[in-house]
Design a protein around this motif. Structure first.
Motif: not given
Length: 346
Positions: A87-114
C-alpha cells in the motif's frame, strides 16, 4: 499456551500433511493467481501491470512476545505489516506466501490459531495465500511473509519523488501502537512479579489493538485514486514518523519542516502516555508500528483532501540545505532525529 488442552504433535502430520491441513480452507480469489498452493511454485499473471513484492521476517523475542500476543492476532498482524508495504507503493496487494519455523513446544492447535489469523486478514483484504514453507526451529517461532501486488506504472509511488513545497500528509493517528506496547509490557512485569494479579487493560482497548492488531491502509490507496491524487512520495509508518520523514528526505534529497501541533495523536494515546511518564509527541515521532501512510502531495492537490478527517497535513518539504526539523508548540525549532525501531540494536 495449550498445556491444558488436547495437543496434537505436528510430527503426526508431517510437513506436507501440515501444509494441506492448514491451507485447505484458503480459496483463490484473483484471476492473477493462475496456480497457488499444491505445486513446486505459484504461477501469477499480472498482464501489463507493474508487480510489487515485499518480504518481512518476524522473530519470537525480537518482534513479538508470546507472553501477551495471542497467536491469532500474531497471524493477522504478520499479514498486515507486509501488506502495508504494498500500500505504501500506492499498490493493491493480491497474494502472500507464508513460511513458518516452529519449535517443538508448538502443537498443531497453536499453529491452527496462527493460520486462523492469517485467513482472517486474507479474507478481509481480499488476499490469496499462494505458497510458503514450514520447518522446525530451535530459536522459537519464526514467521516470514512475502506479499505481492500490482499497480499501473503511472500510479507507483516511490520514496524519492518529494519536491520542494510539497505538503507532508499522514493518515490516522500516531503513537498508539507504542503506548499500547508499554501497557502490555507493564502488565507482563506485574504478572511475573505476582501471577495472581489479573492484567489491568480496562479502557485501553484502542491502543492495545493498535499494537496487537494493526490495520494496513488499503482504504487510503482507494481514496487517493478516487480523489485523483498520485502522491509524489510515500512510505508506511513502521519505524516511527521521524524515521520515515528522514527516509523520504534522504531519498528525495530534500529537507522537511513538521509542526508539533499538527501531529495527529488520539486522546487515549495522549492521556496514557502522560500516565506512563512519556512525552506523547516523542511517542508519535519515534514509537513506530502504527502502519499509517506518510506521503507528500503537490500543493495543487490540497483542495482535494483538505476536508478528509483521516488525513492530517503535518508539514512541508523544503530544500535540502534547510535540513529536517520540527517546530514545537512553543515555536522552538528541533532537529528531527530517527530514534525509532532499529532491527540490529538489541
Amino acid at each position: 499456551m495449550f498445556e491444558n488442552k488436547e495437543r496434537t504433535d505436528i510430527a503426526e502430520l508431517g510437513e506436507f500433511g501440515l501444509i494441506k491441513h492448514l491451507t485447505d480452507q484458503f480459496k483463490i480469489k484473483h484471476e492473477s493467481s493462475i496456480k497457488g498452493i499444491g505445486d513446486d511454485a505459484a504461477v501469477l499473471n499480472f498482464e501489463n501491470k507493474e508487480v510489487l513484492i515485499s518480504t518481512d521476517l518476524l522473530l519470537e523475542g525480537i518482534h513479538f512476545d508470546l507472553a501477551y500476543v495471542p497467536l491469532m492476532h500474531l497471524g493477522y498482524k504478520a499479514i498486515q505489516v507486509n501488506l502495508s508495504d504494498i500500500y505504501a507503493m500506492n499498490g493493491i496487494a493480491t497474494q502472500v506466501t507464508v513460511s513458518i519455523g516452529l519449535s517443538s513446544k508448538f502443537p498443531l492447535e497453536a499453529v491452527e490459531e496462527i493460520y486462523k489469523g492469517i485467513q482472517l486478514a486474507c479474507d478481509k483484504f481480499n488476499i490469496d495465500l499462494i505458497g510458503g514453507d514450514t520447518s522446525s526451529s530451535k530459536q522459537g517461532l519464526v514467521i516470514s511473509v512475502t506479499s505481492i501486488g500490482y499497480a499501473e506504472k503511472k500510479d507507483v509511488v516511490y520514496r524519492n519523488g518529494a519536491g520542494e513545497g510539497d505538503l507532508i500528509c499522514v493518515t490516522g493517528d500516531l503513537g498508539g501502537a507504542y503506548v499500547g506496547l508499554q501497557i502490555l509490557e507493564r502488565e507482563k512485569q506485574i504478572f511475573l512479579e505476582n501471577p495472581g494479579i489479573q492484567p489491568d487493560l480496562e479502557g485501553k482497548d484502542y491502543i492495545i489493538e493498535r499494537q496487537l492488531k494493526p490495520e494496513g491502509r488499503r482504504d487510503i490507496v482507494d481514496l487517493l485514486a478516487q480523489m485523483d491524487i498520485v502522491p509524489t512520495a510515500m512510505i508506511d509508518v513502521s519505524d516511527g514518523l521521524a524515521s520515515e520523514v528522514l527516509h523520504i528526505c534522504q531519498q528525495s534529497e530534500k529537507g522537511a519542516t513538521l509542526y508539533e501541533d499538527k501531529l495527529p495523536i488520539d486522546p487515549m494515546t495522549y492521556e496514557t502516555a502522560r500516565e506512563l511518564g512519556l512525552d506523547p509527541t516523542v511517542c508519535a515521532l519515534n514509537g513506530g508500528e502504527d502502519y499509517e501512510l506518510l506521503f507528500t502531495i503537490k500543493q495543487a492537490d490540497y483542495d482535494k483532501l483538505k476536508h478528509d478527517v483521516d488525513i492530517s497535513i503535518i508539514g512541508h518539504i523544503t530544500d535540502r540545505n534547510s535540513g529536517c526539523k520540527m517546530i514545537s508548540k512553543s515555536n522552538v525549532v528541533h532537529e528531527l532525529k530517527a530514534q525509532g525501531w532499529n532491527a540490529f540494536k538489541l
